[in-house]
Design a protein around this motif. Sequence first.
Motif, PDB file in Angstrom:
ATOM      1  N   LYS A  14      46.962  40.698  33.117  1.00 40.40           N
ATOM      2  CA  LYS A  14      45.933  39.688  33.369  1.00 40.40           C
ATOM      3  C   LYS A  14      46.564  38.432  33.972  1.00 40.40           C
ATOM      4  O   LYS A  14      46.041  37.861  34.931  1.00 40.40           O
ATOM      5  CB  LYS A  14      45.215  39.309  32.071  1.00 40.40           C
ATOM      6  CG  LYS A  14      44.261  40.345  31.559  1.00 40.40           C
ATOM      7  CD  LYS A  14      43.610  39.844  30.285  1.00 40.40           C
ATOM      8  CE  LYS A  14      42.777  40.895  29.620  1.00 40.40           C
ATOM      9  NZ  LYS A  14      42.192  40.419  28.358  1.00 40.40           N
ATOM     10  N   LEU A  15      47.680  38.013  33.405  1.00 46.04           N
ATOM     11  CA  LEU A  15      48.362  36.828  33.906  1.00 46.04           C
ATOM     12  C   LEU A  15      48.888  37.047  35.321  1.00 46.04           C
ATOM     13  O   LEU A  15      48.796  36.156  36.173  1.00 46.04           O
ATOM     14  CB  LEU A  15      49.497  36.429  32.973  1.00 46.04           C
ATOM     15  CG  LEU A  15      50.198  35.128  33.329  1.00 46.04           C
ATOM     16  CD1 LEU A  15      49.230  33.954  33.323  1.00 46.04           C
ATOM     17  CD2 LEU A  15      51.340  34.863  32.374  1.00 46.04           C
ATOM     18  N   ASP A  16      49.398  38.245  35.603  1.00 42.25           N
ATOM     19  CA  ASP A  16      49.857  38.563  36.963  1.00 42.25           C
ATOM     20  C   ASP A  16      48.709  38.436  37.964  1.00 42.25           C
ATOM     21  O   ASP A  16      48.889  37.904  39.061  1.00 42.25           O
ATOM     22  CB  ASP A  16      50.441  39.974  37.033  1.00 42.25           C
ATOM     23  CG  ASP A  16      51.817  40.092  36.413  1.00 42.25           C
ATOM     24  OD1 ASP A  16      52.464  39.047  36.169  1.00 42.25           O
ATOM     25  OD2 ASP A  16      52.246  41.232  36.163  1.00 42.25           O
ATOM     26  N   ASN A  17      47.540  38.913  37.584  1.00 46.88           N
ATOM     27  CA  ASN A  17      46.373  38.825  38.473  1.00 46.88           C
ATOM     28  C   ASN A  17      45.957  37.373  38.701  1.00 46.88           C
ATOM     29  O   ASN A  17      45.626  36.987  39.821  1.00 46.88           O
ATOM     30  CB  ASN A  17      45.207  39.633  37.921  1.00 46.88           C
ATOM     31  CG  ASN A  17      45.430  41.117  38.041  1.00 46.88           C
ATOM     32  OD1 ASN A  17      46.134  41.573  38.933  1.00 46.88           O
ATOM     33  ND2 ASN A  17      44.850  41.883  37.141  1.00 46.88           N
ATOM     34  N   ILE A  18      45.978  36.572  37.643  1.00 45.93           N
ATOM     35  CA  ILE A  18      45.653  35.151  37.775  1.00 45.93           C
ATOM     36  C   ILE A  18      46.661  34.475  38.699  1.00 45.93           C
ATOM     37  O   ILE A  18      46.303  33.714  39.597  1.00 45.93           O
ATOM     38  CB  ILE A  18      45.631  34.464  36.399  1.00 45.93           C
ATOM     39  CG1 ILE A  18      44.440  34.962  35.580  1.00 45.93           C
ATOM     40  CG2 ILE A  18      45.583  32.943  36.540  1.00 45.93           C
ATOM     41  CD1 ILE A  18      44.481  34.556  34.122  1.00 45.93           C
ATOM     42  N   PHE A  19      47.939  34.768  38.485  1.00 48.40           N
ATOM     43  CA  PHE A  19      48.991  34.161  39.294  1.00 48.40           C
ATOM     44  C   PHE A  19      48.800  34.507  40.773  1.00 48.40           C
ATOM     45  O   PHE A  19      48.891  33.638  41.640  1.00 48.40           O
ATOM     46  CB  PHE A  19      50.363  34.622  38.809  1.00 48.40           C
ATOM     47  CG  PHE A  19      51.511  33.847  39.408  1.00 48.40           C
ATOM     48  CD1 PHE A  19      51.964  32.707  38.795  1.00 48.40           C
ATOM     49  CD2 PHE A  19      52.123  34.268  40.579  1.00 48.40           C
ATOM     50  CE1 PHE A  19      53.011  31.973  39.337  1.00 48.40           C
ATOM     51  CE2 PHE A  19      53.164  33.555  41.128  1.00 48.40           C
ATOM     52  CZ  PHE A  19      53.612  32.400  40.506  1.00 48.40           C
ATOM     53  N   LYS A  20      48.503  35.758  41.067  1.00 47.85           N
ATOM     54  CA  LYS A  20      48.301  36.187  42.454  1.00 47.85           C
ATOM     55  C   LYS A  20      47.112  35.482  43.095  1.00 47.85           C
ATOM     56  O   LYS A  20      47.147  35.148  44.277  1.00 47.85           O
ATOM     57  CB  LYS A  20      48.105  37.697  42.522  1.00 47.85           C
ATOM     58  CG  LYS A  20      49.375  38.479  42.295  1.00 47.85           C
ATOM     59  CD  LYS A  20      49.103  39.974  42.284  1.00 47.85           C
ATOM     60  CE  LYS A  20      50.334  40.757  41.868  1.00 47.85           C
ATOM     61  NZ  LYS A  20      50.053  42.188  41.722  1.00 47.85           N
ATOM     62  N   LYS A  21      46.050  35.257  42.325  1.00 47.46           N
ATOM     63  CA  LYS A  21      44.882  34.560  42.860  1.00 47.46           C
ATOM     64  C   LYS A  21      45.206  33.110  43.195  1.00 47.46           C
ATOM     65  O   LYS A  21      44.710  32.571  44.190  1.00 47.46           O
ATOM     66  CB  LYS A  21      43.721  34.615  41.860  1.00 47.46           C
ATOM     67  CG  LYS A  21      43.073  35.963  41.766  1.00 47.46           C
ATOM     68  CD  LYS A  21      41.960  35.960  40.755  1.00 47.46           C
ATOM     69  CE  LYS A  21      41.376  37.365  40.621  1.00 47.46           C
ATOM     70  NZ  LYS A  21      40.320  37.427  39.610  1.00 47.46           N
ATOM     71  N   ILE A  22      46.007  32.483  42.362  1.00 47.44           N
ATOM     72  CA  ILE A  22      46.348  31.079  42.593  1.00 47.44           C
ATOM     73  C   ILE A  22      47.377  30.943  43.710  1.00 47.44           C
ATOM     74  O   ILE A  22      47.286  30.047  44.548  1.00 47.44           O
ATOM     75  CB  ILE A  22      46.876  30.420  41.299  1.00 47.44           C
ATOM     76  CG1 ILE A  22      45.820  30.495  40.197  1.00 47.44           C
ATOM     77  CG2 ILE A  22      47.259  28.965  41.568  1.00 47.44           C
ATOM     78  CD1 ILE A  22      46.333  30.046  38.837  1.00 47.44           C
ATOM     79  N   ASP A  23      48.369  31.820  43.748  1.00 45.33           N
ATOM     80  CA  ASP A  23      49.456  31.774  44.734  1.00 45.33           C
ATOM     81  C   ASP A  23      48.963  32.332  46.065  1.00 45.33           C
ATOM     82  O   ASP A  23      49.299  33.433  46.469  1.00 45.33           O
ATOM     83  CB  ASP A  23      50.654  32.566  44.219  1.00 45.33           C
ATOM     84  CG  ASP A  23      51.822  32.592  45.183  1.00 45.33           C
ATOM     85  OD1 ASP A  23      51.943  31.657  45.993  1.00 45.33           O
ATOM     86  OD2 ASP A  23      52.609  33.547  45.113  1.00 45.33           O
ATOM     87  N   GLN A  24      48.188  31.536  46.763  1.00 41.00           N
ATOM     88  CA  GLN A  24      47.511  32.005  47.970  1.00 41.00           C
ATOM     89  C   GLN A  24      48.449  32.352  49.111  1.00 41.00           C
ATOM     90  O   GLN A  24      48.130  33.201  49.933  1.00 41.00           O
ATOM     91  CB  GLN A  24      46.492  30.971  48.423  1.00 41.00           C
ATOM     92  CG  GLN A  24      45.386  30.793  47.414  1.00 41.00           C
ATOM     93  CD  GLN A  24      44.424  29.695  47.797  1.00 41.00           C
ATOM     94  OE1 GLN A  24      44.679  28.896  48.686  1.00 41.00           O
ATOM     95  NE2 GLN A  24      43.296  29.663  47.123  1.00 41.00           N
ATOM     96  N   ASP A  25      49.617  31.725  49.179  1.00 37.97           N
ATOM     97  CA  ASP A  25      50.529  32.015  50.289  1.00 37.97           C
ATOM     98  C   ASP A  25      51.546  33.099  49.953  1.00 37.97           C
ATOM     99  O   ASP A  25      52.370  33.463  50.780  1.00 37.97           O
ATOM    100  CB  ASP A  25      51.237  30.750  50.779  1.00 37.97           C
ATOM    101  CG  ASP A  25      52.175  30.147  49.749  1.00 37.97           C
ATOM    102  OD1 ASP A  25      52.333  30.711  48.643  1.00 37.97           O
ATOM    103  OD2 ASP A  25      52.772  29.097  50.068  1.00 37.97           O
ATOM    104  N   GLY A  26      51.498  33.630  48.728  1.00 39.90           N
ATOM    105  CA  GLY A  26      52.387  34.716  48.338  1.00 39.90           C
ATOM    106  C   GLY A  26      53.847  34.323  48.195  1.00 39.90           C
ATOM    107  O   GLY A  26      54.733  35.168  48.276  1.00 39.90           O
TER     108      GLY A  26
END
Length: 64
Positions: A38-50
Motif C-alpha cells: 500500500k505504501l509503495d503504491n502511495i509513494f508511486k502516486k506522489i513521485d510523479q517524475d519517478g
Amino acid sequence: MLFTFIDKDGNGKISKKELRVFFENMKGLDKDDKERDKLDNIFKKIDQDGSHHITMKELYRFMK
C-alpha cells in the motif's frame, strides 16, 4: 511544515524509507508485506517524475 517533518535528513527530498517511518509513527502502520505494498503504491502516486524521491512540489500537488 509537514514536508520538513518527514524529510528527516534535510536533503529536500523524501525517500521511501522516510515516508514509511512517518506512517509507522503517525498511523501505526504495520510492517507486513500488505502494508508495504500500500505504501509503495502511495509513494508511486506522489513521485510523479519517478525519481524515487518525493519533492516538496510533488507532495503538495498530491495533497491538493
